[in-house]
Scaffold this active site. Structure first.
Site, PDB file in Angstrom:
ATOM      1  N   GLU A  70      39.104  38.147  41.005  1.00 29.85           N
ATOM      2  CA  GLU A  70      38.911  39.499  41.538  1.00 29.85           C
ATOM      3  C   GLU A  70      39.471  40.497  40.549  1.00 29.85           C
ATOM      4  OE1 GLU A  70      39.606  42.424  45.399  1.00 29.85           O
ATOM      5  OE2 GLU A  70      39.695  40.250  45.645  1.00 29.85           O
ATOM      6  N   GLU A 106      44.968  43.394  38.273  1.00 33.03           N
ATOM      7  CA  GLU A 106      45.210  44.768  38.728  1.00 33.03           C
ATOM      8  C   GLU A 106      46.321  45.381  37.872  1.00 33.03           C
ATOM      9  OE1 GLU A 106      45.158  48.189  39.904  1.00 33.03           O
ATOM     10  OE2 GLU A 106      43.830  46.973  41.171  1.00 33.03           O
ATOM     11  N   ASP A 158      45.203  45.049  31.998  1.00 30.16           N
ATOM     12  CA  ASP A 158      43.793  45.321  31.767  1.00 30.16           C
ATOM     13  C   ASP A 158      43.009  44.012  31.695  1.00 30.16           C
ATOM     14  OD1 ASP A 158      41.301  46.120  30.850  1.00 30.16           O
ATOM     15  OD2 ASP A 158      42.082  47.468  29.314  1.00 30.16           O
ATOM     16  N   ASP A 198      36.786  52.189  39.545  1.00 36.28           N
ATOM     17  CA  ASP A 198      36.851  53.634  39.323  1.00 36.28           C
ATOM     18  C   ASP A 198      35.485  54.124  38.850  1.00 36.28           C
ATOM     19  OD1 ASP A 198      37.382  56.263  38.450  1.00 36.28           O
ATOM     20  OD2 ASP A 198      39.452  55.736  37.992  1.00 36.28           O
ATOM     21  N   LYS A 211      32.403  62.129  36.407  1.00 44.06           N
ATOM     22  CA  LYS A 211      31.975  63.163  35.470  1.00 44.06           C
ATOM     23  C   LYS A 211      31.188  62.529  34.329  1.00 44.06           C
ATOM     24  CE  LYS A 211      35.798  66.321  36.451  1.00 44.06           C
ATOM     25  NZ  LYS A 211      36.949  67.088  35.901  1.00 44.06           N
ATOM     26  N   ASP A 239      30.631  53.138  46.172  1.00 43.71           N
ATOM     27  CA  ASP A 239      30.072  54.190  47.015  1.00 43.71           C
ATOM     28  C   ASP A 239      29.556  55.345  46.163  1.00 43.71           C
ATOM     29  OD1 ASP A 239      33.011  54.532  46.594  1.00 43.71           O
ATOM     30  OD2 ASP A 239      32.601  56.478  47.497  1.00 43.71           O
ATOM     31  N   THR A 272      38.312  46.998  52.546  1.00 47.63           N
ATOM     32  CA  THR A 272      39.321  47.453  51.594  1.00 47.63           C
ATOM     33  C   THR A 272      39.649  48.919  51.835  1.00 47.63           C
ATOM     34  OG1 THR A 272      37.782  48.209  49.885  1.00 47.63           O
ATOM     35  CG2 THR A 272      38.358  45.863  49.897  1.00 47.63           C
ATOM     36  N   TYR A 300      39.509  51.423  49.739  1.00 50.82           N
ATOM     37  CA  TYR A 300      38.518  52.333  49.172  1.00 50.82           C
ATOM     38  C   TYR A 300      37.206  52.286  49.937  1.00 50.82           C
ATOM     39  CZ  TYR A 300      41.751  53.035  45.340  1.00 50.82           C
ATOM     40  OH  TYR A 300      42.851  53.378  44.613  1.00 50.82           O
TER      41      TYR A 300
END
Length: 216
Positions: free
Chosen positions: A47, A72, A99, A121, A125, A157, A195, A197
């Site tokens: 994950e 994470e 990372d 993430d 933009k 999303d 989750t 988010y």
């Protein structure tokens, strides 16, 4: 020659409480994924970006016979996950608090049966789109980790990011998108777990997409 280290754009930690600092200092070591990574006796599940550990912990409880690797870089999420692992004596989870791009070359190839990338993430933009995790080079690297028939599960999303995910996957001949109808990508992979988010997206009226692609 110094090895190239990819630039990391996401956050690693906000202000850590004294308790969470102590957790990372004193308890993380027993759950930290050893490097170099040993071959796994059985196929593992990866994950990427497990956040506060909600989904990772759920899967580890549900499948105690499976080895899980959670990646994470955000310190608070790692500390919380370690606390739960310790409290519940969960012994089938390894953590890499950094990372994922640095880890991928060290993971055993063709030994991973599933990879979850849930709500990465979106960098919405346009000038930041290049910072997104999902791109053709990244997907080629994780393709090499999967066993034949293994799956990559992605969720977002952000509709622009969903489009990008689909374009990347469909351009990669290693994968076949498993959706046969709209309900397939509108339905969570496991409705029993939500989750943080995912909950935020639903509360804001955004409809997440759940993309399941199979390694062929």
């Amino acid at each position: 020659m110094t090895a190239f280290t990819p630039r990391f754009y996401g956050r690693r930690q906000s202000r850590l409480s004294p308790l969470k600092r102590a957790v990372l200092k004193d308890m993380l070591g027993q759950y930290r994924l050893p490097l170099p990574v040993p071959d796994m006796a059985i196929p593992y599940v990866l994950e990427i970006g497990f956040g506060d550990g909600t989904h990772l912990l759920y899967q580890a409880r549900k499948h105690p016979e499976v080895q899980f690797i959670g990646v994470e870089p955000f310190g608070n999420g790692v500390a919380h996950t370690v606390q739960v692992l310790q409290a519940e004596n969960i012994g089938n989870v390894w953590l890499h608090p950094d990372d994922v791009r640095q880890l991928l070359p060290q993971l055993p190839r063709q030994q991973c049966r599933a990879i979850y990338i849930l709500f990465p993430d979106p960098w919405p933009k346009a000038r930041h789109n290049k910072r997104r995790l999902i791109n053709s080079a990244f997907m080629q690297k994780i393709s090499m980790l999967l066993i034949p028939g293994g799956h990559v599960y992605m969720a977002s999303d952000d509709q622009d990011y969903v489009t990008q995910m689909l374009e990347v996957m469909q351009a990669n001949q290693d994968f076949v998108w498993q959706a046969g109808c709209a309900a397939d990508w509108r339905t969570p992979f496991d409705p029993a777990v939500t989750t943080k988010y995912q909950a935020k997206a639903l509360d804001a009226g955004r409809k997440p997409a759940f993309l399941d692609s199979k390694r062929v």
